[in-house]
Motif scaffolding. Structure first.
Motif, PDB file in Angstrom:
ATOM      1  N   ALA A  15      18.192   1.536   3.624  1.00 24.43           N
ATOM      2  CA  ALA A  15      17.484   0.570   2.787  1.00 24.43           C
ATOM      3  C   ALA A  15      17.323   1.146   1.383  1.00 24.43           C
ATOM      4  O   ALA A  15      17.351   2.356   1.196  1.00 24.43           O
ATOM      5  CB  ALA A  15      16.118   0.270   3.382  1.00 24.43           C
ATOM      6  N   ASP A  16      17.120   0.257   0.420  1.00 25.19           N
ATOM      7  CA  ASP A  16      16.881   0.742  -0.937  1.00 25.19           C
ATOM      8  C   ASP A  16      15.396   1.068  -1.106  1.00 25.19           C
ATOM      9  O   ASP A  16      14.577   0.859  -0.204  1.00 25.19           O
ATOM     10  CB  ASP A  16      17.394  -0.251  -1.977  1.00 25.19           C
ATOM     11  CG  ASP A  16      16.673  -1.579  -1.983  1.00 25.19           C
ATOM     12  OD1 ASP A  16      15.551  -1.686  -1.432  1.00 25.19           O
ATOM     13  OD2 ASP A  16      17.218  -2.532  -2.555  1.00 25.19           O
ATOM     14  N   ARG A  17      15.038   1.581  -2.258  1.00 27.52           N
ATOM     15  CA  ARG A  17      13.673   2.041  -2.497  1.00 27.52           C
ATOM     16  C   ARG A  17      12.612   0.951  -2.311  1.00 27.52           C
ATOM     17  O   ARG A  17      11.611   1.177  -1.624  1.00 27.52           O
ATOM     18  CB  ARG A  17      13.576   2.643  -3.901  1.00 27.52           C
ATOM     19  CG  ARG A  17      12.207   3.219  -4.196  1.00 27.52           C
ATOM     20  CD  ARG A  17      12.178   3.852  -5.534  1.00 27.52           C
ATOM     21  NE  ARG A  17      13.139   4.941  -5.548  1.00 27.52           N
ATOM     22  CZ  ARG A  17      13.190   5.881  -6.450  1.00 27.52           C
ATOM     23  NH1 ARG A  17      12.359   5.870  -7.453  1.00 27.52           N
ATOM     24  NH2 ARG A  17      14.089   6.833  -6.381  1.00 27.52           N
ATOM     25  N   PRO A  18      12.784  -0.261  -2.892  1.00 30.35           N
ATOM     26  CA  PRO A  18      11.763  -1.305  -2.672  1.00 30.35           C
ATOM     27  C   PRO A  18      11.630  -1.711  -1.203  1.00 30.35           C
ATOM     28  O   PRO A  18      10.528  -2.005  -0.732  1.00 30.35           O
ATOM     29  CB  PRO A  18      12.249  -2.473  -3.527  1.00 30.35           C
ATOM     30  CG  PRO A  18      13.127  -1.856  -4.567  1.00 30.35           C
ATOM     31  CD  PRO A  18      13.774  -0.691  -3.876  1.00 30.35           C
ATOM     32  N   GLU A  19      12.739  -1.721  -0.470  1.00 28.58           N
ATOM     33  CA  GLU A  19      12.675  -2.062   0.960  1.00 28.58           C
ATOM     34  C   GLU A  19      11.927  -0.978   1.734  1.00 28.58           C
ATOM     35  O   GLU A  19      11.084  -1.285   2.585  1.00 28.58           O
ATOM     36  CB  GLU A  19      14.083  -2.260   1.513  1.00 28.58           C
ATOM     37  CG  GLU A  19      14.767  -3.490   0.958  1.00 28.58           C
ATOM     38  CD  GLU A  19      16.262  -3.553   1.203  1.00 28.58           C
ATOM     39  OE1 GLU A  19      16.826  -4.623   0.958  1.00 28.58           O
ATOM     40  OE2 GLU A  19      16.868  -2.537   1.621  1.00 28.58           O
ATOM     41  N   ARG A  20      12.196   0.277   1.426  1.00 29.89           N
ATOM     42  CA  ARG A  20      11.470   1.370   2.088  1.00 29.89           C
ATOM     43  C   ARG A  20       9.983   1.326   1.749  1.00 29.89           C
ATOM     44  O   ARG A  20       9.139   1.630   2.585  1.00 29.89           O
ATOM     45  CB  ARG A  20      12.087   2.723   1.725  1.00 29.89           C
ATOM     46  CG  ARG A  20      13.471   2.928   2.340  1.00 29.89           C
ATOM     47  CD  ARG A  20      13.983   4.357   2.188  1.00 29.89           C
ATOM     48  NE  ARG A  20      13.869   4.904   0.859  1.00 29.89           N
ATOM     49  CZ  ARG A  20      14.824   4.887  -0.081  1.00 29.89           C
ATOM     50  NH1 ARG A  20      15.982   4.317   0.187  1.00 29.89           N
ATOM     51  NH2 ARG A  20      14.623   5.435  -1.260  1.00 29.89           N
ATOM     52  N   ALA A  21       9.647   0.921   0.519  1.00 33.99           N
ATOM     53  CA  ALA A  21       8.238   0.799   0.126  1.00 33.99           C
ATOM     54  C   ALA A  21       7.530  -0.264   0.968  1.00 33.99           C
ATOM     55  O   ALA A  21       6.363  -0.088   1.344  1.00 33.99           O
ATOM     56  CB  ALA A  21       8.134   0.472  -1.361  1.00 33.99           C
ATOM     57  N   ILE A  22       8.215  -1.362   1.265  1.00 38.56           N
ATOM     58  CA  ILE A  22       7.624  -2.408   2.116  1.00 38.56           C
ATOM     59  C   ILE A  22       7.371  -1.855   3.514  1.00 38.56           C
ATOM     60  O   ILE A  22       6.311  -2.096   4.100  1.00 38.56           O
ATOM     61  CB  ILE A  22       8.507  -3.671   2.143  1.00 38.56           C
ATOM     62  CG1 ILE A  22       8.460  -4.357   0.767  1.00 38.56           C
ATOM     63  CG2 ILE A  22       8.075  -4.629   3.253  1.00 38.56           C
ATOM     64  CD1 ILE A  22       9.451  -5.482   0.584  1.00 38.56           C
ATOM     65  N   ILE A 124      12.100  -1.998  12.440  1.00 41.69           N
ATOM     66  CA  ILE A 124      12.018  -2.971  11.348  1.00 41.69           C
ATOM     67  C   ILE A 124      13.261  -2.860  10.471  1.00 41.69           C
ATOM     68  O   ILE A 124      13.888  -1.802  10.388  1.00 41.69           O
ATOM     69  CB  ILE A 124      10.741  -2.735  10.499  1.00 41.69           C
ATOM     70  CG1 ILE A 124      10.519  -3.868   9.488  1.00 41.69           C
ATOM     71  CG2 ILE A 124      10.788  -1.372   9.817  1.00 41.69           C
ATOM     72  CD1 ILE A 124       9.183  -3.793   8.742  1.00 41.69           C
ATOM     73  N   GLY A 125      13.592  -3.950   9.839  1.00 43.96           N
ATOM     74  CA  GLY A 125      14.596  -3.999   8.780  1.00 43.96           C
ATOM     75  C   GLY A 125      14.072  -4.910   7.694  1.00 43.96           C
ATOM     76  O   GLY A 125      13.407  -5.912   7.996  1.00 43.96           O
ATOM     77  N   VAL A 126      14.311  -4.573   6.439  1.00 44.44           N
ATOM     78  CA  VAL A 126      13.800  -5.363   5.318  1.00 44.44           C
ATOM     79  C   VAL A 126      14.938  -5.685   4.366  1.00 44.44           C
ATOM     80  O   VAL A 126      15.704  -4.801   3.969  1.00 44.44           O
ATOM     81  CB  VAL A 126      12.686  -4.610   4.555  1.00 44.44           C
ATOM     82  CG1 VAL A 126      12.209  -5.421   3.354  1.00 44.44           C
ATOM     83  CG2 VAL A 126      11.520  -4.279   5.482  1.00 44.44           C
ATOM     84  N   GLY A 127      15.044  -6.961   4.018  1.00 48.20           N
ATOM     85  CA  GLY A 127      16.006  -7.409   3.010  1.00 48.20           C
ATOM     86  C   GLY A 127      15.245  -8.013   1.844  1.00 48.20           C
ATOM     87  O   GLY A 127      14.491  -8.966   2.025  1.00 48.20           O
ATOM     88  N   ARG A 128      15.387  -7.439   0.660  1.00 45.16           N
ATOM     89  CA  ARG A 128      14.658  -7.888  -0.534  1.00 45.16           C
ATOM     90  C   ARG A 128      15.686  -8.108  -1.631  1.00 45.16           C
ATOM     91  O   ARG A 128      16.285  -7.158  -2.126  1.00 45.16           O
ATOM     92  CB  ARG A 128      13.660  -6.805  -0.935  1.00 45.16           C
ATOM     93  CG  ARG A 128      12.823  -7.113  -2.139  1.00 45.16           C
ATOM     94  CD  ARG A 128      11.995  -5.882  -2.518  1.00 45.16           C
ATOM     95  NE  ARG A 128      11.232  -6.100  -3.709  1.00 45.16           N
ATOM     96  CZ  ARG A 128      11.724  -6.037  -4.937  1.00 45.16           C
ATOM     97  NH1 ARG A 128      12.997  -5.759  -5.139  1.00 45.16           N
ATOM     98  NH2 ARG A 128      10.941  -6.252  -5.980  1.00 45.16           N
TER      99      ARG A 128
END
Length: 149
Positions: A15-22, A124-128
């Motif tokens: 994940a990228d930085r903003p996704e890891r922050a979430i 979890i996985g996050v897509g932003r």
């Protein structure tokens, strides 16, 4: 105005930085309630990124996939978790798009909160992704969750 839509039932990096922050912010909330942290997984992250891309491409905030595929079936095409859950958010430009803002929005919604604090979810996985819904620019956020059993 930010909108959140709940439902329960990339590259070399996960994940990228903003996704890891979430993910970190979700885990702060889980910790406050005595729950174990969720771990970021590549397969769920890919599914979440794909769905955020679909939201922007289709120009509609929905859990359904292409041709009306229900969210659980859509996620299970990419992962092999027994149970899955999903939260979505549309953060219009100017509303704040940081991890704290997104997770606070989810925590303020009973259905989102239930998903974030479900003790069965361990992955979890996050897509932003930045884009437009209609004439409004902003950020589409998808968080996909999975159970180990």
């Amino acid at each position: 105005m930010p909108v959140a839509v709940p439902v329960t039932t990339a590259s070399a990096q996960v994940a990228d930085r903003p996704e890891r922050a979430i993910v970190r912010q979700v885990n702060r909330e889980r910790h406050r309630f005595g729950l174990r942290a969720v771990r970021l997984t590549r397969s769920l992250n890919r599914a979440a990124v794909r769905h955020s891309r679909l939201i922007l491409r289709a120009n509609v905030l929905t859990h359904d996939g292409t041709h009306g595929t229900p969210f659980a079936a859509r996620i299970r095409r990419s992962v092999r978790f027994r149970g899955v859950g999903e939260t979505l958010a549309w953060m219009p430009r100017g509303s704040g798009t940081g991890a704290r803002t997104v997770v606070a929005l989810w925590m303020a919604s009973p259905a989102h909160r239930a998903t974030l604090l479900d003790p069965r979810f361990r992955r979890i996985g996050v897509g932003r992704l930045r884009g437009r819904l209609g004439a409004v620019g902003g950020v589409a956020v998808t968080a996909d969750f999975g159970t180990l059993r």
